[in-house]
Design a protein around this motif. Sequence first.
Motif, PDB file in Angstrom:
ATOM      1  N   ALA A 276      32.801   1.690  -1.077  1.00 53.24           N
ATOM      2  CA  ALA A 276      33.475   1.270  -2.318  1.00 53.24           C
ATOM      3  C   ALA A 276      34.884   1.859  -2.395  1.00 53.24           C
ATOM      4  CB  ALA A 276      32.648   1.676  -3.534  1.00 53.24           C
ATOM      5  N   VAL A 277      35.004   3.131  -2.075  1.00 50.42           N
ATOM      6  CA  VAL A 277      36.336   3.762  -2.099  1.00 50.42           C
ATOM      7  C   VAL A 277      37.257   3.051  -1.101  1.00 50.42           C
ATOM      8  CG1 VAL A 277      37.614   5.888  -1.601  1.00 50.42           C
ATOM      9  CG2 VAL A 277      35.457   6.008  -2.858  1.00 50.42           C
TER      10      VAL A 277
ATOM     11  N   GLY B 104      51.804  -1.894 -15.500  1.00 52.09           N
ATOM     12  CA  GLY B 104      51.838  -2.040 -14.049  1.00 52.09           C
ATOM     13  C   GLY B 104      50.484  -1.931 -13.373  1.00 52.09           C
TER      14      GLY B 104
ATOM     15  N   TYR C  88      45.413   9.476   7.466  1.00 50.44           N
ATOM     16  CA  TYR C  88      45.086   9.623   6.053  1.00 50.44           C
ATOM     17  C   TYR C  88      43.587   9.431   5.884  1.00 50.44           C
ATOM     18  CZ  TYR C  88      49.959   9.720   4.593  1.00 50.44           C
ATOM     19  OH  TYR C  88      51.252  10.093   4.392  1.00 50.44           O
TER      20      TYR C  88
ATOM     21  N   ALA D   2      44.277  -2.234  -2.314  1.00 43.91           N
ATOM     22  CA  ALA D   2      45.548  -1.697  -2.810  1.00 43.91           C
ATOM     23  C   ALA D   2      46.627  -1.771  -1.733  1.00 43.91           C
ATOM     24  CB  ALA D   2      45.362  -0.248  -3.256  1.00 43.91           C
TER      25      ALA D   2
ATOM     26  N   HIS E  84      44.066   6.035  -5.538  1.00 39.83           N
ATOM     27  CA  HIS E  84      44.444   6.999  -4.497  1.00 39.83           C
ATOM     28  C   HIS E  84      45.460   6.380  -3.533  1.00 39.83           C
ATOM     29  CE1 HIS E  84      43.963  10.301  -1.629  1.00 39.83           C
ATOM     30  NE2 HIS E  84      43.981   9.380  -0.702  1.00 39.83           N
ATOM     31  N   ALA E  85      45.276   5.108  -3.241  1.00 40.58           N
ATOM     32  CA  ALA E  85      46.173   4.435  -2.298  1.00 40.58           C
ATOM     33  C   ALA E  85      47.520   4.097  -2.935  1.00 40.58           C
ATOM     34  CB  ALA E  85      45.506   3.173  -1.757  1.00 40.58           C
ATOM     35  N   GLY E  86      47.659   4.326  -4.242  1.00 44.40           N
ATOM     36  CA  GLY E  86      48.973   4.205  -4.849  1.00 44.40           C
ATOM     37  C   GLY E  86      49.174   3.069  -5.820  1.00 44.40           C
ATOM     38  N   VAL E  87      48.084   2.425  -6.209  1.00 44.27           N
ATOM     39  CA  VAL E  87      48.172   1.305  -7.133  1.00 44.27           C
ATOM     40  C   VAL E  87      47.621   1.746  -8.488  1.00 44.27           C
ATOM     41  CG1 VAL E  87      46.928  -0.841  -7.610  1.00 44.27           C
ATOM     42  CG2 VAL E  87      48.194  -0.593  -5.485  1.00 44.27           C
ATOM     43  N   ARG E  88      48.263   1.319  -9.542  1.00 47.66           N
ATOM     44  CA  ARG E  88      47.719   1.653 -10.868  1.00 47.66           C
ATOM     45  C   ARG E  88      46.424   0.868 -11.083  1.00 47.66           C
ATOM     46  NH1 ARG E  88      52.063   3.171 -15.478  1.00 47.66           N
ATOM     47  NH2 ARG E  88      52.561   5.175 -14.501  1.00 47.66           N
TER      48      ARG E  88
ATOM     49  N   LYS F 209      47.573  -2.953 -11.308  1.00 50.44           N
ATOM     50  CA  LYS F 209      47.468  -3.988 -10.273  1.00 50.44           C
ATOM     51  C   LYS F 209      46.042  -4.158  -9.771  1.00 50.44           C
ATOM     52  CE  LYS F 209      51.916  -4.593 -10.086  1.00 50.44           C
ATOM     53  NZ  LYS F 209      52.369  -5.707 -10.916  1.00 50.44           N
ATOM     54  N   PHE F 210      45.162  -3.282 -10.221  1.00 50.00           N
ATOM     55  CA  PHE F 210      43.777  -3.376  -9.746  1.00 50.00           C
ATOM     56  C   PHE F 210      42.851  -3.139 -10.927  1.00 50.00           C
ATOM     57  CE2 PHE F 210      39.780  -1.904  -8.017  1.00 50.00           C
ATOM     58  CZ  PHE F 210      39.578  -2.771  -6.944  1.00 50.00           C
TER      59      PHE F 210
ATOM     60  N   LEU G  47      56.235  -2.455 -10.533  1.00 51.05           N
ATOM     61  CA  LEU G  47      55.354  -2.186 -11.670  1.00 51.05           C
ATOM     62  C   LEU G  47      55.860  -2.817 -12.962  1.00 51.05           C
ATOM     63  CD1 LEU G  47      54.163  -0.139  -9.647  1.00 51.05           C
ATOM     64  CD2 LEU G  47      53.782   1.377 -11.551  1.00 51.05           C
ATOM     65  N   LYS G  48      57.134  -2.976 -13.066  1.00 49.53           N
ATOM     66  CA  LYS G  48      57.721  -3.490 -14.316  1.00 49.53           C
ATOM     67  C   LYS G  48      57.259  -4.907 -14.590  1.00 49.53           C
ATOM     68  CE  LYS G  48      60.805  -0.504 -16.125  1.00 49.53           C
ATOM     69  NZ  LYS G  48      60.112   0.119 -17.261  1.00 49.53           N
TER      70      LYS G  48
ATOM     71  N   GLY H 203      39.633   4.444  -5.273  1.00 47.72           N
ATOM     72  CA  GLY H 203      40.218   4.159  -3.953  1.00 47.72           C
ATOM     73  C   GLY H 203      41.584   3.506  -4.089  1.00 47.72           C
ATOM     74  N   ALA H 204      41.677   2.548  -5.000  1.00 45.50           N
ATOM     75  CA  ALA H 204      42.955   1.853  -5.214  1.00 45.50           C
ATOM     76  C   ALA H 204      43.983   2.802  -5.822  1.00 45.50           C
ATOM     77  CB  ALA H 204      42.741   0.642  -6.123  1.00 45.50           C
TER      78      ALA H 204
ATOM     79  N   GLY I 237      38.471  -0.374  -2.370  1.00 45.81           N
ATOM     80  CA  GLY I 237      39.570  -0.272  -3.332  1.00 45.81           C
ATOM     81  C   GLY I 237      40.880   0.047  -2.643  1.00 45.81           C
ATOM     82  N   ALA I 238      40.823   0.982  -1.685  1.00 44.46           N
ATOM     83  CA  ALA I 238      42.047   1.367  -0.982  1.00 44.46           C
ATOM     84  C   ALA I 238      42.588   0.198  -0.160  1.00 44.46           C
ATOM     85  CB  ALA I 238      41.772   2.568  -0.088  1.00 44.46           C
TER      86      ALA I 238
ATOM     87  N   LEU J 197      49.604  -4.731  -2.582  1.00 42.23           N
ATOM     88  CA  LEU J 197      49.782  -4.417  -4.008  1.00 42.23           C
ATOM     89  C   LEU J 197      50.653  -3.187  -4.211  1.00 42.23           C
ATOM     90  CD1 LEU J 197      46.241  -4.648  -5.668  1.00 42.23           C
ATOM     91  CD2 LEU J 197      48.110  -6.299  -5.795  1.00 42.23           C
ATOM     92  N   VAL J 198      50.476  -2.226  -3.314  1.00 46.63           N
ATOM     93  CA  VAL J 198      51.147  -0.943  -3.481  1.00 46.63           C
ATOM     94  C   VAL J 198      52.674  -1.108  -3.465  1.00 46.63           C
ATOM     95  CG1 VAL J 198      51.179  -0.283  -1.028  1.00 46.63           C
ATOM     96  CG2 VAL J 198      50.942   1.490  -2.784  1.00 46.63           C
TER      97      VAL J 198
ATOM     98  N   LEU K  45      51.606   8.833  -0.695  1.00 47.36           N
ATOM     99  CA  LEU K  45      50.667   7.714  -0.604  1.00 47.36           C
ATOM    100  C   LEU K  45      50.305   7.439   0.852  1.00 47.36           C
ATOM    101  CD1 LEU K  45      52.229   5.286  -3.229  1.00 47.36           C
ATOM    102  CD2 LEU K  45      50.602   7.162  -3.561  1.00 47.36           C
TER     103      LEU K  45
END
Lengths: 664, 293
Positions: free
Chosen positions: B77-78, A217, B66, B85, A265-269, A219-220, B278-279, A262-263, B81-82, B273-274, A418
């Motif tokens: 950078a952080v 799973g 948050y 996501a 932390h935001a909830g993405v694997r 995603k990033f 996941l499957k 960052g990804a 990524g967030a 994406l979040v 999240l």
Amino acid sequence: MGREFTVGIGGAAGDGLDKSGDTLAKSVSRLGLYVYAYNSYQSIIRGGHIWLRVRIGEERVRSHGDHLNLLIALNQDTVERHAREVEPGGAVLYNSDRFTCERSLLREGVVGLPLPVNEIIKPFGRLLPIMQNTVALGALMFLLQLDFDSGVGVLSDTFQHKGQAVIDQNVKILRAGYDYAREHFVPLVKEAWKFSRIRRPFVTGNELYALGGVAAGCKFYSAYPMTPASSILHWMASHGEKCGVVVKQCEDELAVINMAIGAGHAGVRSMCATSGGGFALMTEAIGMAGMLEAPVVVVSVQRGGPSTGIPTKTEQGDLNQVFGASQGDFPRVIIAPTDTADCFATTVEAFNLAEKYQLPVLIISDLLVSEHPETIEPSALRHDVPIERGELVTSWPKDNSPFKRYKNTASGVSPRALPGTEGMEYVAATDEHDEEGILISDVFTSQPVRRKSMERRMKKMDGVLREMKPPALEGPADAPVTLIGWGSTAGVIGEARALLAAEGIRCNQLQIKYLHPFHAREITAILRKSKTLLCVEGNYSGQFARFLRAETGIGVHDKILKYDGEPFEPRIIADEVKRIVAGKPQTLDVTLEEAREMAYHYIRTHLGDAARPMKIEKADGNSHGEPVWLVEIAKRDTGEKSGELSIGVKTGAIYAWQPVGVGA
Amino acid sequence: MATVVELPLETYQGLVEPDWCPGCGDFGVLRALELAAQKLRLPTKNIFVVSGIGCSSNLPGYFHGYGVHSLHGRAVAVASGAKLANHELNVVITGGDGDGYGIGLNHFIHAMRRNLDLTYLVMNNQIYGLTTGQASPTTEKGHKTKSTPRGNVELPINPIALALVSGATYIARGFSGENKHLADLIAGGIAHRGFSLIDIFSPCVTYNKINTYPWFKQRVYKLEDEQGYDATDMQAAFKKAFEWDPKIPLGLFYKGDELTYEDHEPALKNGPLVRHPLKMDKGVFDELVEEFY
């Protein structure tokens, strides 16, 4: 033991060797044989020497082995350097239009098989030079008595995107090579192979880190190009859209890891990969992931260090770095996959641990396991892998007391929310903080809050350790010698044990996969019962042996180390074990074979490839204070002696190049 | 950002009182961010404030939403990524000039090239405050600091010009002494789709005795007040980017209309994406494995 056969293919980088090796390997794997290939390549695009070994077996082969049965030489250099390695009963297949294969280079019982490539391909008109590989491959299929159709199948799949005309032409050329061999040579394989026809994937560890990631799973994926980790990026980039993965090539490894965190932390694997130099840049952020309690998976693929080192060569020299990454104590997991298939399983496991325990999981790989392809059992790859996300809070009643992201718990795991979840807003900070995430670093310093925060975070490691399977001894429990390895050396040590058993030395093996947290109790119990402990690792100082002693108080009796860039071979380990068992001292002298390689290096760098080493003899060094290897150098075209090179046996110093007729 | 009612300002205020020096410019920036969030009626759950390290990087802890208080120089950078996501979050980055224009400059430039939908508030005080007064990347030439006792010999970074050449699509400058004006610039930046830089004069009252409130007050003027200034004209923006002493422009220098990185990313077509399952689909997996035979 089932039958096996090793093919070596040598030529210049850019000759397309990797493709030929791939076609051969896939052809035999489709017949149900096992394959393990290793490419000793160089960090250049064209020119230079490439040496690819493809070991084929009816039973599983776990390293590239010690043997060479057929050499396919695409240039003169390959003949000179590898022909003498071919074992009796074997052959050297070479393009006789371009160079020769002298009888004197071959061992007794080895034949040279000239392949007049131009004559064979004449009917097909003008072709690219790379087509010589396909001719050779066709001949090889006959020599090995392989099923011609399996080669056709692989070529069809390989060139599918180029259209039927290209496929047809390649198949015709393959056929021409095959037919020529049938008319002129006798098969090297006398007895028919047992083809099980079980199809097995032929893959590299890097491909399986990527596949394991998407199955779990992920995603990033972020990366900065770095050998030998780049092929993970390439796979991810070409399959990202299909798998719904955002694949981000970043400006540097600092961005790579910080984006991944960052990804995560935001909830993405999320996952990223690099090699030692890039990992060095990532270290501060790895501590951040520990402090924020953000899940992230990092693959660090070791290559020869220190510094830029030998980028296209393998080593296990980054253990200290991975252990030492980032300041302070923080929870993190370090896992070293033990073989190709394990790269898939490890990645799946890494994602689950990262999320359940909210920490960085570091997979320490190496060029060998990351880049060499081999056949694995199809059952090792599953789409329905377990996905365990740990404690995630998705709603928070309005009248509740405020959500505590870093709540002190018995397990050490604080339930996660999240960003974007109603009513649970919090700030995750790299400064030390209390249960609510409020900083205790400046205005509100607090010793007990700090103490309990630290203890709570570190408590997570107990849970992680309980989930990891302790290592077990392989081989006879009462063996007088225990070989200890970690990560990718599992197979080669196993094969060395088989060699040693056949020679009357019984060994067992303890292979470590989980480096941190460490099963110190279980490992101590095993090793206390062992007699002679030998640590086998691919680095100079025995980094794992040192770590083992720190964790268990047990020092190994000796270390078998390799740091020349090439992976261990079973015979190398077996010979070292025999030496140590016999109580003989280690010698670091330059061997005759090494003297020849050093002479080649000198020729390439100083004499423009126009010469070659001939006779090599050991002699007194006289003024040099050590014995020397005297290497006679001859002109390539005429064979006339052009000079002599003396190389220190102890130091490896190149003392003198003495051209003929000059000086003494 | 669909909440209809305007929320009271306290909604956006964190549990903890800021520990900045009395009179610090950063107070004004925090207030302006609260006002901007209020103006845009953003629900707190969708605001994600990321900072690096430095006095101004303490801001997320004083705001209610948050956030991540990350590493020195790594906030962009952080945040990137967030954002990738979960691109439904309103991601705001806060930090200082050392954090963004010094140690984190590389990420800053590349995030602008990507035109990620991020809003970057740089509290530019032209000094390193938290480490007690060394020269920063925006310290003026000749300025004597603890680390440049003979006067700074390096040219300061020009954040506006740098953003213009790097591809940012909303480029503004505010002043913490002009709170309402700054709040409007921030709200504009958050509402803008694409990378927004708001460089903010946020005086350090303790360590920068040159670029003080009075110093700025004597020099600043607003681009909006200048007749005919067109923020879609990049050439005009360049001209204004190099105006400094005695007149320093505030306001929106440039606003472009380009697709964002998120618009180009195929994996984001089906929502954040979040929220993706996941499957792995068996059919897709089998196709992937088939390539290995």
